[in-house]
Design a protein around this motif. Sequence first.
Motif, mmCIF file in Angstrom:
data_model
loop_
_atom_site.group_PDB
_atom_site.id
_atom_site.type_symbol
_atom_site.label_atom_id
_atom_site.label_comp_id
_atom_site.label_asym_id
_atom_site.label_seq_id
_atom_site.Cartn_x
_atom_site.Cartn_y
_atom_site.Cartn_z
ATOM 1 N N ARG A 95 1.110 8.030 -24.384
ATOM 2 C CA ARG A 95 0.981 8.954 -23.546
ATOM 3 C C ARG A 95 -0.278 9.943 -23.690
ATOM 4 O O ARG A 95 -0.419 11.090 -23.756
ATOM 5 C CB ARG A 95 2.222 10.094 -23.478
ATOM 6 N N ASN A 96 -1.463 9.145 -23.468
ATOM 7 C CA ASN A 96 -2.851 9.476 -23.462
ATOM 8 C C ASN A 96 -3.417 9.043 -22.266
ATOM 9 O O ASN A 96 -2.556 8.473 -21.194
ATOM 10 C CB ASN A 96 -3.676 9.501 -24.657
ATOM 11 N N THR A 97 -4.710 8.947 -22.140
ATOM 12 C CA THR A 97 -5.435 8.451 -20.996
ATOM 13 C C THR A 97 -6.359 7.275 -21.570
ATOM 14 O O THR A 97 -7.639 7.251 -21.165
ATOM 15 C CB THR A 97 -6.013 9.292 -20.060
ATOM 16 N N LEU A 98 -6.217 6.720 -22.910
ATOM 17 C CA LEU A 98 -7.029 5.586 -23.342
ATOM 18 C C LEU A 98 -6.924 4.628 -22.545
ATOM 19 O O LEU A 98 -6.378 3.839 -21.778
ATOM 20 C CB LEU A 98 -6.363 5.179 -24.898
ATOM 21 N N LEU A 117 3.934 0.127 -33.538
ATOM 22 C CA LEU A 117 2.900 0.287 -32.897
ATOM 23 C C LEU A 117 3.528 0.755 -31.316
ATOM 24 O O LEU A 117 3.836 0.180 -30.588
ATOM 25 C CB LEU A 117 2.180 -1.107 -32.610
ATOM 26 N N ASP A 118 2.959 1.931 -30.994
ATOM 27 C CA ASP A 118 3.095 2.464 -29.632
ATOM 28 C C ASP A 118 1.860 2.841 -29.118
ATOM 29 O O ASP A 118 1.136 3.744 -29.304
ATOM 30 C CB ASP A 118 4.213 3.504 -29.829
ATOM 31 N N LEU A 119 1.788 2.098 -27.920
ATOM 32 C CA LEU A 119 0.353 2.543 -27.175
ATOM 33 C C LEU A 119 0.768 2.459 -25.735
ATOM 34 O O LEU A 119 -0.197 2.261 -24.717
ATOM 35 C CB LEU A 119 -0.710 1.018 -27.220
ATOM 36 N N SER A 120 1.769 2.644 -25.613
ATOM 37 C CA SER A 120 2.385 2.883 -24.062
ATOM 38 C C SER A 120 1.949 4.166 -23.450
ATOM 39 O O SER A 120 1.331 5.022 -24.068
ATOM 40 C CB SER A 120 4.190 2.986 -24.114
ATOM 41 N N SER A 121 2.025 4.143 -22.151
ATOM 42 C CA SER A 121 1.584 5.045 -21.095
ATOM 43 C C SER A 121 0.237 5.498 -21.304
ATOM 44 O O SER A 121 0.066 6.675 -21.434
ATOM 45 C CB SER A 121 2.554 6.111 -21.144
ATOM 46 N N ASN A 122 -0.660 4.466 -21.181
ATOM 47 C CA ASN A 122 -2.277 4.759 -21.337
ATOM 48 C C ASN A 122 -2.643 4.163 -20.198
ATOM 49 O O ASN A 122 -1.985 3.706 -19.128
ATOM 50 C CB ASN A 122 -2.638 4.199 -22.613
ATOM 51 N N ALA A 125 8.293 -4.105 -36.402
ATOM 52 C CA ALA A 125 9.601 -3.999 -36.033
ATOM 53 C C ALA A 125 9.970 -3.510 -34.546
ATOM 54 O O ALA A 125 10.584 -3.269 -33.865
ATOM 55 C CB ALA A 125 10.480 -3.329 -36.924
ATOM 56 N N LYS A 126 8.750 -2.522 -34.036
ATOM 57 C CA LYS A 126 8.674 -1.868 -32.984
ATOM 58 C C LYS A 126 7.447 -2.096 -32.271
ATOM 59 O O LYS A 126 6.573 -1.833 -33.036
ATOM 60 C CB LYS A 126 9.056 -0.307 -32.849
ATOM 61 N N LEU A 127 7.376 -2.348 -30.986
ATOM 62 C CA LEU A 127 6.146 -2.642 -30.364
ATOM 63 C C LEU A 127 6.497 -1.937 -28.810
ATOM 64 O O LEU A 127 7.277 -2.404 -28.207
ATOM 65 C CB LEU A 127 5.628 -4.031 -29.907
ATOM 66 N N ASN A 128 5.623 -1.069 -28.490
ATOM 67 C CA ASN A 128 5.533 -0.536 -26.999
ATOM 68 C C ASN A 128 4.235 -0.550 -26.510
ATOM 69 O O ASN A 128 3.443 0.283 -26.895
ATOM 70 C CB ASN A 128 6.335 0.770 -27.192
ATOM 71 N N LEU A 129 4.172 -1.620 -25.650
ATOM 72 C CA LEU A 129 2.728 -1.678 -24.783
ATOM 73 C C LEU A 129 3.094 -1.544 -23.590
ATOM 74 O O LEU A 129 2.105 -1.774 -22.489
ATOM 75 C CB LEU A 129 2.189 -3.002 -25.041
ATOM 76 N N SER A 130 4.180 -0.856 -22.839
ATOM 77 C CA SER A 130 4.793 -0.721 -21.529
ATOM 78 C C SER A 130 3.455 0.523 -20.833
ATOM 79 O O SER A 130 2.829 1.069 -21.552
ATOM 80 C CB SER A 130 6.176 -0.237 -21.467
ATOM 81 N N MET A 131 3.618 0.344 -19.583
ATOM 82 C CA MET A 131 3.237 1.075 -18.669
ATOM 83 C C MET A 131 1.565 1.434 -19.253
ATOM 84 O O MET A 131 1.047 2.344 -19.000
ATOM 85 C CB MET A 131 3.641 2.627 -18.931
#
Length: 166
Positions: free
Chosen positions: A70-73, A90-95, A112-118
């Motif tokens: 949830r940044n604008t990277l 690792l959560d890089l979602s919503s960028n 165990a958790k990966l979020n590359l969505s959006m």
Amino acid sequence: MIDAKENQIDDANLFLRFIRLKLTLKGLDQLLLWLLDTLTTIDLSSNRFSGSIPPSLGNLNTLRFLNLSRNTLGGHIPSSLGRMSLLESLDLSSNKLDGEIPSGLARLTFLAKLNLSMNNLEGQIPQSTQLSTFGNESYVGNVGLCGFPLTKKCEGSDGKPVFPQD
């Protein structure tokens, strides 16, 4: 944090071991005296950060949880993140990340958790036993992604999805 074992106690880095850092976890203030040994989480989500993810983050080999969501990277996901061998989340979602998912992320065996969505990621999801354990929800909102575990198959020689023509 870059290498907690090599940077333990010598005159040049002695002051780093006694940095007083106050951290609030679940509403409780905790004083951290051993920063290099105990800081395993970075959560910089929802901060309106822009620019690209610094490749030097991959040098933080004691990190277990990284949240930059949830940044604008923008730009590509640095392949250096594949060196963070203890990373569990690792959560890089919503960028606004683009390009392909680096194949080095497949080496993160503790993940165990990966979020590359959006994001704006494209190409084939790297084939590995680790990345294939995550479902569609880890990749949703990246219309250019294809391959297992997504239902969209990669058919082109460049690994990018081939859309049906009307």
